[in-house]
Enzyme design. Structure first.
Site, PDB file in Angstrom:
ATOM      1  N   TRP A  76     -18.005  31.220   0.031  1.00 32.35           N
ATOM      2  CA  TRP A  76     -17.197  32.198  -0.683  1.00 32.35           C
ATOM      3  C   TRP A  76     -17.781  32.291  -2.096  1.00 32.35           C
ATOM      4  O   TRP A  76     -17.588  31.386  -2.907  1.00 32.35           O
ATOM      5  CB  TRP A  76     -15.753  31.745  -0.768  1.00 32.35           C
TER       6      TRP A  76
ATOM      7  N   ILE B 282     -22.621  34.670   3.722  1.00 38.14           N
ATOM      8  CA  ILE B 282     -22.000  34.839   2.404  1.00 38.14           C
ATOM      9  C   ILE B 282     -20.723  35.650   2.547  1.00 38.14           C
ATOM     10  O   ILE B 282     -20.713  36.718   3.172  1.00 38.14           O
ATOM     11  CB  ILE B 282     -22.950  35.562   1.428  1.00 38.14           C
ATOM     12  N   LYS B 283     -19.637  35.127   1.968  1.00 41.96           N
ATOM     13  CA  LYS B 283     -18.391  35.901   1.886  1.00 41.96           C
ATOM     14  C   LYS B 283     -18.233  36.412   0.459  1.00 41.96           C
ATOM     15  O   LYS B 283     -18.364  35.648  -0.498  1.00 41.96           O
ATOM     16  CB  LYS B 283     -17.188  35.049   2.258  1.00 41.96           C
ATOM     17  N   GLN B 284     -17.953  37.697   0.338  1.00 43.26           N
ATOM     18  CA  GLN B 284     -17.832  38.294  -0.991  1.00 43.26           C
ATOM     19  C   GLN B 284     -16.766  39.378  -0.980  1.00 43.26           C
ATOM     20  O   GLN B 284     -16.537  40.038   0.033  1.00 43.26           O
ATOM     21  CB  GLN B 284     -19.172  38.891  -1.416  1.00 43.26           C
TER      22      GLN B 284
END
Length: 353
Positions: free
Chosen positions: A202, A239-241
């Site tokens: 995150w 990837i968390k965005q």
């Protein structure tokens, strides 16, 4: 599941704005785009060991989006991050951790992401039925005043012991504690990989200076894009965005390295172009970008969730990780909302911009 063919209708007057846009700054030909052979193309020659590749394969091949290259993940750690009473008062069933896992299974998610406590209590019953992602650090809300720091809540080995295929973690890039968090999570990810688990980061920004008197740049494309680039550097596999809402964070806040020419060369103010910059910072899409679904606002949730999915997919992202919009509704409605998002990724007419 039934594929929702009425996506254009849901988008309404903005359907053409989202569905017909073409990215001309960073083109789709420059990207590694999601597909059923994506893992081989990206990680086949990497340093990830065979166990990590198996875990990633489990993640990408499960649920309604299995073998498409896209991900639909249910994340519920808000009991810590936003307080349990505030998170679950609209639907108290989710005080019971088993219902969190049941929602992910019934909705056909690729995985469920939650805490050591939630997943550990149900590991023997469900770890072989849906991939587990254990969130290993959190910002808890009981410390006063709140320090907005991410603290480790358990050991990577404990996640492996319960049968998890991946660990997830948050770094607050830009915060006073970010260097410590960066070191901690880099070491945790190295251990997770050594045990055969995948890693999801995150990549959030957090600093009071990122919000000026006139604008909040915590979700600017340039700042979040750089956070993504730091995330892939410590070998996050996904990837968390948050979806970008503006740009020019470096310039308007007045720090870091920036040039007006870089903004003109890389993006426009179109939401898909802004998200494309986020994906480009993930090694040109080789590391999957999943955007978050955001908070629940009630009646507008369906349109907002579908719009976010369209932006992510057309930008070259890998999927959506959506929690509050789903679990703060009755069980059946939560499933319908998640399925509507999944239908965006299953719809072949919605292409990479």
């Amino acid at each position: 599941m039934k594929i929702n063919e009425n996506i254009a209708e849901l988008l309404g007057k903005k359907a053409s704005f989202y569905l017909d846009h073409v990215c001309e700054k960073i083109t789709k030909d420059e990207l590694q785009t999601p597909g059923k052979d994506g893992l081989d193309q990206v990680f086949g020659n990497s340093n990830r060991n065979p166990q990590v590749l198996r875990s990633l394969s489990q993640l990408y091949k499960h649920g309604n989006l299995g073998s498409t290259g896209y991900l639909s993940i249910l994340p519920i750690d808000q009991g810590i991050e936003h307080s349990a009473a505030f998170s679950f008062y609209k639907n108290r069933d989710y005080f019971d951790p088993e219902n969190i896992i049941k929602l992910a299974i019934e909705a056909g998610c690729n995985a469920v992401a939650s805490t050591f406590g939630v997943l550990g209590l149900n590991a023997r019953k469900y770890a072989h039925k849906i991939p587990f992602i254990v969130k290993i650090n959190h910002n808890e809300l009981l410390t006063y005043p709140n320090s907005y720091d991410q603290t480790l809540f358990g050991k990577v080995k404990s996640a492996w012991d319960m049968g998890a295929v991946a660990v997830g973690a948050t770094i607050y890039f830009g915060s006073k504690e970010s260097n410590r968090q960066l070191k901690e999570i880099a070491e945790a990810f190295e251990e997770a990989h050594s045990l055969g688990m995948a890693t999801i980061l995150w990549c959030y920004t957090r600093n009071d200076a990122f919000k000026t008197e006139t604008e909040d740049y915590h979700t600017s494309a340039d700042l979040t894009g750089q956070a993504n680039h730091l995330g892939v550097t410590i070998q996050a596999d996904i990837i968390k965005q948050k979806l970008p809402t503006n740009n020019f964070g470096f310039r308007e806040i007045g720090f870091g390295k920036y040039d007006d020419a870089m903004y003109k060369a890389l993006t426009t103010d179109h939401p898909i172009d802004l998200c494309r910059l986020q994906a480009a910072n993930c090694y040109m899409g080789k590391i999957g970008l999943i955007n978050s679904g955001g908070g629940s606002k009630g009646e507008s949730d369906l349109v907002e969730a579908v719009t976010t999915a369209v932006i992510n997919k057309r930008a070259g992202g890998t999927g959506l990780i959506m929690g509050r919009k789903a679990f703060q509704k009755p069980f059946a409605e939560g499933i319908e909302l998640i399925n509507a998002v999944q239908s965006v990724y299953l719809n072949g007419k919605i292409t990479i911009a």
